[in-house]
Design a protein around this motif. Structure first.
Motif, short mmCIF file in Angstrom:
data_model
loop_
_atom_site.label_atom_id
_atom_site.label_comp_id
_atom_site.label_asym_id
_atom_site.label_seq_id
_atom_site.Cartn_x
_atom_site.Cartn_y
_atom_site.Cartn_z
N THR A 291 0.84 -1.21 0.00
CA THR A 291 0.00 0.00 0.00
C THR A 291 0.87 1.25 0.00
O THR A 291 0.58 2.23 -0.70
N MET A 292 1.95 1.22 0.80
CA MET A 292 2.90 2.35 0.81
C MET A 292 3.42 2.62 -0.59
O MET A 292 3.46 3.77 -1.04
N LEU A 293 3.82 1.57 -1.29
CA LEU A 293 4.38 1.73 -2.63
C LEU A 293 3.37 2.36 -3.58
O LEU A 293 3.73 3.23 -4.40
N GLY A 294 2.12 1.95 -3.48
CA GLY A 294 1.09 2.49 -4.36
C GLY A 294 0.89 3.98 -4.17
O GLY A 294 0.68 4.73 -5.14
N PHE A 295 0.99 4.45 -2.92
CA PHE A 295 0.74 5.86 -2.64
C PHE A 295 1.95 6.75 -2.92
O PHE A 295 1.83 7.98 -2.85
N VAL A 296 3.10 6.17 -3.21
CA VAL A 296 4.27 6.98 -3.56
C VAL A 296 4.20 7.42 -5.03
O VAL A 296 4.77 8.46 -5.38
N VAL A 297 3.50 6.68 -5.86
CA VAL A 297 3.44 6.97 -7.30
C VAL A 297 2.94 8.40 -7.57
O VAL A 297 3.58 9.15 -8.35
N PRO A 298 1.81 8.87 -6.98
CA PRO A 298 1.37 10.25 -7.24
C PRO A 298 2.40 11.29 -6.81
O PRO A 298 2.46 12.38 -7.41
N SER A 299 3.21 10.97 -5.79
CA SER A 299 4.23 11.92 -5.33
C SER A 299 5.28 12.14 -6.41
O SER A 299 5.75 13.27 -6.61
N PHE A 300 5.68 11.07 -7.08
CA PHE A 300 6.62 11.21 -8.20
C PHE A 300 6.03 12.11 -9.28
O PHE A 300 6.70 13.04 -9.77
N ILE A 301 4.77 11.84 -9.65
CA ILE A 301 4.13 12.59 -10.75
C ILE A 301 4.00 14.07 -10.40
O ILE A 301 4.37 14.95 -11.19
N GLY A 302 3.49 14.35 -9.19
CA GLY A 302 3.29 15.74 -8.78
C GLY A 302 4.59 16.52 -8.71
O GLY A 302 4.67 17.68 -9.15
N THR A 303 5.63 15.91 -8.16
CA THR A 303 6.92 16.60 -8.01
C THR A 303 7.55 16.90 -9.37
O THR A 303 8.09 18.00 -9.58
N ILE A 304 7.50 15.95 -10.29
CA ILE A 304 8.07 16.17 -11.63
C ILE A 304 7.35 17.33 -12.34
O ILE A 304 7.99 18.17 -12.99
N CYS A 305 6.03 17.41 -12.19
CA CYS A 305 5.27 18.50 -12.80
C CYS A 305 5.65 19.85 -12.17
O CYS A 305 5.77 20.86 -12.88
N LEU A 306 5.83 19.89 -10.84
CA LEU A 306 6.21 21.13 -10.17
C LEU A 306 7.58 21.62 -10.64
O LEU A 306 7.87 22.82 -10.66
N MET A 307 8.45 20.68 -11.02
CA MET A 307 9.80 21.03 -11.50
C MET A 307 9.78 21.57 -12.93
O MET A 307 10.63 22.39 -13.30
N THR A 308 8.83 21.14 -13.72
CA THR A 308 8.90 21.38 -15.17
C THR A 308 7.88 22.38 -15.72
O THR A 308 8.06 22.89 -16.81
N VAL A 372 16.40 22.59 2.41
CA VAL A 372 16.61 22.34 0.98
C VAL A 372 15.84 23.33 0.12
O VAL A 372 16.06 23.41 -1.10
N PHE A 373 14.93 24.10 0.75
CA PHE A 373 14.25 25.19 0.04
C PHE A 373 15.12 26.44 0.20
O PHE A 373 14.95 27.23 1.12
N LEU A 374 16.08 26.58 -0.69
CA LEU A 374 17.04 27.68 -0.62
C LEU A 374 16.39 28.97 -1.14
O LEU A 374 15.73 28.96 -2.18
N THR A 375 16.59 30.05 -0.39
CA THR A 375 15.96 31.33 -0.74
C THR A 375 16.31 31.75 -2.16
O THR A 375 15.44 32.21 -2.92
N TRP A 376 17.57 31.59 -2.54
CA TRP A 376 18.00 32.03 -3.87
C TRP A 376 17.49 31.13 -4.98
O TRP A 376 17.55 31.49 -6.16
N ASP A 377 16.96 29.94 -4.63
CA ASP A 377 16.46 28.99 -5.62
C ASP A 377 14.96 29.18 -5.88
O ASP A 377 14.38 28.49 -6.71
N GLY A 378 14.32 30.10 -5.13
CA GLY A 378 12.89 30.32 -5.31
C GLY A 378 12.62 31.16 -6.56
O GLY A 378 13.52 31.82 -7.08
N PRO A 379 11.39 31.18 -7.07
CA PRO A 379 10.22 30.47 -6.54
C PRO A 379 10.06 29.04 -7.05
O PRO A 379 9.13 28.35 -6.68
N HIS A 380 10.97 28.59 -7.94
CA HIS A 380 10.81 27.25 -8.53
C HIS A 380 11.34 26.13 -7.63
O HIS A 380 10.86 25.00 -7.69
N TYR A 381 12.36 26.43 -6.82
CA TYR A 381 12.91 25.47 -5.84
C TYR A 381 13.24 24.11 -6.46
O TYR A 381 12.87 23.06 -5.95
N ARG A 382 13.97 24.14 -7.58
CA ARG A 382 14.28 22.89 -8.28
C ARG A 382 15.20 21.98 -7.46
O ARG A 382 15.12 20.75 -7.55
#
Length: 448
Positions: A291-308, A372-382
């Motif tokens: 069950t843990m593994l299944g719920f990690v999948v949306p986290s991968f998808i959401g994070t990749i979209c936030l980066m790109t 890991v949320f560095l001020t100078w890396d905002g607002p995208h925080y890659r």
């Protein structure tokens, strides 16, 4: 437990809401100052976790919890009087000291009051208050944001009111909550006996105050200990950063301050849905780790979209907001790992060691998360999003490894039972209250 954890979560989350209510300019915070206001809490927890668990295993749990609630409420109220970085660091550090008793005490109480098959849902119920505090906290923060005049700023009222409520509630806990089934005045002596007997099948005991050195070593060398600890590290590092920067991240999509406070409520509902959904699946399938593994999948998808994706229009803004929400899906792993730890670790001294180690790593992840949320890396925080992807990848590896280990241990014990070893097939559970560890008791079977 549910109400207490809700108060702890909302008290700890006040800084996230205050971050867009003016506390940063009012206190003269610059650079990484704001990040350190969350990190200092978890550095404190990291230091005090072992002594905290040692104390919890030897004192009346409810009375001790009551004292800690009162003190963290008083400290939270004092935050309203702080006007610089130094003052805020002091009160936040003290907040971490007093709040550090909450989760370890709940793990002990869950094992004391509930059967193994009940513990996953109980742990989820109090843990999903992280979502409830987003809902209630977002609504209240919206109301406090409307205060634009008077002797105190809106963020000062936020801390003061929450602190006073916590103090009053802490006194109530001391008066109302029993320390164990044996001390619950609402039960007759026969009922108390039945309450104890109903958890015999847990084979994890009630509360034993004798310190056993051999259990300390077993706790530190058990692969389970480090499996659960790594799950906490891989989930708390993203959680604390996403929680601390929740308002800042959502506002960076192009929403106003008031809209951001209200949109935080939706995140709370989503977290509750994730936690309830995961425990429902576990009840239906008895598969915690899968069950843990299944719920990690949306986290991968959401994070990749936030980066790109960039918020160039309304469609992108809404899409990024949804991606931010689904990124929190991994939270189910944190909750299920806690419930597995309370069910799979036996022996009171060993349990104290494992719980302490777990929450030390938990606090380490929470301390690193905002940094890991560095001020100078905002607002995208890659850099932050890349770190989170690394955490999710490690989480998958740890969960798979833990599943192989636990299934292998159960197969060995089943083989002993099949070979006629009586201790490995004891239907009467005669050793359940003898403070044996899960490794010392061949009749013990692990949940996975």
């Amino acid at each position: 437990m549910v109400t207490t954890y809700f108060l702890q979560a909302i008290d700890k989350g006040t800084m996230s809401f205050a971050s867009i209510m003016g506390i940063i300019p009012d206190a003269g915070l610059v650079g990484q100052d704001y990040q350190w206001l969350t990190t200092c809490i978890y550095i404190t927890i990291l230091i005090v976790e072992y002594p905290q668990n040692y104390i919890i295993s030897r004192v009346p749990v409810a009375k001790y919890l009551s004292f800690m609630i009162v003190t963290w409420g008083a400290v939270l109220a004092c935050t309203a009087a702080c006007h610089n970085f130094t003052g805020l660091v002091i009160v936040r550090t003290l907040l971490g000291l007093f709040e550090s008793a909450c989760q370890p005490a709940f793990v002990v109480l869950s094992a004391m009051w509930y059967r193994r098959e009940e513990q996953a849902s109980r742990v989820t119920y109090w843990y999903m208050m992280n979502g409830a505090q987003q809902v209630v906290g977002g609504l209240l923060a919206y109301c406090f944001s409307l205060i634009t005049s008077g002797p105190l700023k809106s963020w000062q009222w936020l801390f003061l009111v929450y602190g006073v409520i916590s103090v009053v509630y802490g006194l109530f806990v001391g008066w109302w909550m029993p320390d164990s089934p044996m001390r619950a005045k609402c039960f007759t002596e026969e009922d108390k006996h039945l309450m104890v007997e109903r958890v015999r099948s847990n084979q994890t005991g009630i509360q034993n105050r004798k310190f056993k050195k051999e259990q300390v070593w077993e706790g530190l060398t058990d692969p389970q200990t480090w499996g659960y600890a790594l799950i906490q590290l891989c989930t708390t590092l993203p959680t604390s950063g996403l929680g601390s920067f929740q308002g800042i991240i959502i506002k960076s999509f192009g929403f106003t301050t008031l809209q951001t406070q209200l949109l935080a409520m939706v995140l709370g509902f989503y977290i509750i849905m994730v936690l309830l959904g995961s425990v429902w699946i576990v009840k239906r399938t008895n598969q915690n780790l899968l069950t843990m593994l299944g719920f990690v999948v949306p986290s991968f998808i959401g994070t990749i979209c936030l980066m790109t994706v960039s918020p160039t229009g309304m469609a992108q803004k809404v899409g990024l907001l949804i991606c931010y929400y689904i990124t929190l899906s991994f939270w189910s792993a944190q909750t299920l790992a806690l419930s597995m730890m309370s069910r799979n670790i036996a022996g009171q001294t060993k349990k104290a060691v494992v719980v302490a180690t777990n929450f030390i790593i938990w606090s380490t992840g929470n301390a690193i998360g905002p940094q890991v949320f560095l001020t100078w890396d905002g607002p995208h925080y890659r850099i932050a999003w890349s770190t989170h992807l690394g955490c999710y990848s490690l989480l998958v590896i740890v969960v798979i490894g833990l599943r192989f280990y636990l299934t292998g241990q159960n197969k060995k014990r089943d083989a002993l039972a099949a070979a006629g070893v009586q201790e490995a097939k004891d239907d009467k559970l005669v050793h359940a209250f003898e403070d044996l560890t899960d490794k010392e008791n061949p009749n013990f079977r692990y949940v996975y």
